[in-house]
Design a protein around this motif. Sequence first.
Motif, PDB file in Angstrom:
ATOM      1  N   GLU A 163      39.912  37.790  38.801  1.00 41.85           N
ATOM      2  CA  GLU A 163      40.706  38.316  37.692  1.00 41.85           C
ATOM      3  C   GLU A 163      39.799  38.942  36.623  1.00 41.85           C
ATOM      4  OE1 GLU A 163      44.027  38.611  37.286  1.00 41.85           O
ATOM      5  OE2 GLU A 163      44.171  37.932  39.360  1.00 41.85           O
ATOM      6  N   LYS A 201      38.723  42.345  37.921  1.00 42.55           N
ATOM      7  CA  LYS A 201      39.808  43.327  37.779  1.00 42.55           C
ATOM      8  C   LYS A 201      39.937  43.780  36.323  1.00 42.55           C
ATOM      9  CE  LYS A 201      42.676  41.611  41.543  1.00 42.55           C
ATOM     10  NZ  LYS A 201      43.939  40.917  41.853  1.00 42.55           N
ATOM     11  N   TYR A 245      39.422  47.482  34.663  1.00 43.38           N
ATOM     12  CA  TYR A 245      40.432  48.131  33.830  1.00 43.38           C
ATOM     13  C   TYR A 245      39.841  48.564  32.486  1.00 43.38           C
ATOM     14  CZ  TYR A 245      43.962  46.276  37.073  1.00 43.38           C
ATOM     15  OH  TYR A 245      44.701  45.972  38.177  1.00 43.38           O
TER      16      TYR A 245
END
Length: 147
Positions: free
Chosen positions: A117, A120, A124
Amino acid sequence: MTPSTTTSNRSTRALLRAVVIGALLLMMLFIGNHLAYAQPLPTPTPAPQPGPANPFDGVSPDLGVLGPALNSTWKRILAAIWGGCFAAAGVYLVTSFLKLKKARNRGMSSDLSDASEDVKFSLYCLAGVAAVSPIFGAVLLLVQPAA
């Protein structure tokens, strides 16, 4: 659950993910192609309406009137802030990849999911920092008055 059900769920998810990604790519290509070749729409002449005139009609923001020194100074400050954001996002990306590698070596699934996570989110963040310039360019292209 049977193994065949799990496999079909995975293949269905993979197919759905591929379709969504393909649709997003086609949408971005379509929008990007039309933004690049968009011609300004002819503005209809408005009918005269009673009331006070707009004092900002025909006025556009310009910092050049404050002098070239201030004009170059704010651009350098903005570039420094943007570069700092790139550096911070890059450091966050590297540390999250290292955290992911460490979690894989330990074999702990909860740490692995947290680390993935983080990876990710850091991707982003980096994409968001990189997309600042095209987003502002597109906004300015859309809102600029017809030349």
